[in-house]
Scaffold this active site. Structure first.
Site, mmCIF file in Angstrom:
data_model
loop_
_atom_site.group_PDB
_atom_site.id
_atom_site.type_symbol
_atom_site.label_atom_id
_atom_site.label_comp_id
_atom_site.label_asym_id
_atom_site.label_seq_id
_atom_site.Cartn_x
_atom_site.Cartn_y
_atom_site.Cartn_z
ATOM 1 C CE LYS A 112 1.250 -8.141 -11.346
ATOM 2 N NZ LYS A 112 1.797 -6.781 -11.592
ATOM 3 C CE LYS A 195 6.535 -8.589 -1.971
ATOM 4 N NZ LYS A 195 7.162 -8.359 -3.291
ATOM 5 C CE LYS A 198 2.150 -1.507 -4.039
ATOM 6 N NZ LYS A 198 2.406 -0.868 -5.330
#
Length: 328
Positions: A112, A195, A198
């Site tokens: 991140k 993956k 969202k």
């Protein structure tokens, strides 16, 4: 010692089919294994920028999703993390027992932070695993069902438990990460090498998506060359992902799913996957809507707050005693 199971979900972004398969689908059966603590990790949601109204609505949605999964509120402790002050208080203590070198090696932080300017990286993102460790040890939880991206954080918690117990005696319970065998990692429908996370409207199936949209996404899912429905992550990542979804929702093995579709064409196989996904999420969405409209989640969260606080404060006081903090 009795089995205690802890599961937390962050109220960031819309939850996906991956969250359903990895967590929500299994919550009810977990209650047969031991005492369960399910919480909404809203303090963790603050580690990245989020609109206040979005955070509130996501928290409500998540409470409804938990209940729509079929859990009995009388058998579990369901609560909002920030409503139990022991989480924040223990975090202030435990940040002194985990070290910057350990935290800087956490894969999620490196991933991140690498996409951010250094001046925009908050301390909370760096120290995220400290609060996660506190979440776990506060409830003497020994089983922590997680996705593979969180295993490293549980391992760090185990290091912390060893460190505290070696220094102060048998203060904390040792947790163990537990991963699911089928459906542990659901991939994007548009890019099956990534993956479902969202953030990809085309590749993600969101739990609040209209069923017609869900069906269209599955029928449009990226597949692979050839025509054989076979589990082969390296050469057939798209088909392998759809087989994983089907097997997880039908509670069968990958091998059983493969055998079921060995003579099927891609189109027929996708339709079968779409059918099972829409059947399951359709029923789930109906329960969610009933809980949301009745506001049944409010009383459950209030009762959960009281139950969680009583247990968490006992652990907090035990730790304070051990390390020499005077309680007055």
């Amino acid at each position: 010692m009795a089995t205690r199971i802890l599961t937390g979900i962050k109220p960031t972004g819309q939850l996906t089919l991956g969250n359903y398969i990895g967590v929500l689908k299994h919550l009810k059966e977990e209650t047969n294994r031991g005492e369960c603590f399910y919480f909404i990790a809203d303090l963790h949601a603050l580690t990245m920028p989020i609109d206040p109204e979005v955070l509130k609505q996501n928290t409500i949605d998540l409470a409804c999703f938990y209940l729509a999964s079929g859990i009995d509120p009388k058998k579990v402790t369901l609560f909002v993390q920030s409503s139990v002050s022991a989480h924040a208080e223990l975090n202030a203590i435990m940040q002194n027992y985990l070290y910057m070198g350990e935290l800087s090696r956490m894969t999620q932080f490196k991933d991140k932070s690498s996409k951010m300017k250094e001046s925009a990286i908050g301390l909370g993102l760096f120290s995220y695993p400290v609060l996660m460790a506190c979440d776990i040890v506060l409830y003497d939880a020994n089983i922590i069902p997680v996705g593979e991206d969180q295993v490293q954080h549980v391992e760090l918690t185990r290091d912390l438990v060893n460190r505290i117990n070696n220094k102060y005696g048998n203060v904390l319970v040792m947790p163990k990460a537990e991963m699911r065998k089928v459906g542990a990692r659901i991939m994007s429908l548009s890019d099956p090498t990534k993956k479902m996370s969202k953030s990809d409207p085309k590749g993600d199936i969101f739990l609040k998506d209209d069923l017609a949209v869900i069906r269209k996404k599955i029928m449009s899912a990226v597949t692979d060359s050839g025509s054989e429905v076979k589990y082969d992550i390296e050469n057939k990542p798209g088909i392998s992902n759809l087989l994983t979804i089907y097997a997880a929702l039908k509670d069968i093995s990958i091998e059983e799913a493969e055998n079921q579709f060995k003579d099927s064409r891609y189109g027929d196989f996708k339709k079968a996957v779409a059918d099972v996904v829409c059947d399951e999420l359709g029923a789930f969405q109906k329960k969610y809507q009933e809980i949301l409209e009745s506001k049944a989640y409010v009383k459950v969260l209030e009762e959960g707050k009281e139950k969680a606080s009583a247990i968490a404060n006992q652990t907090l006081n035990r730790i304070k005693d051990a390390i020499g903090l005077l309680k007055v």
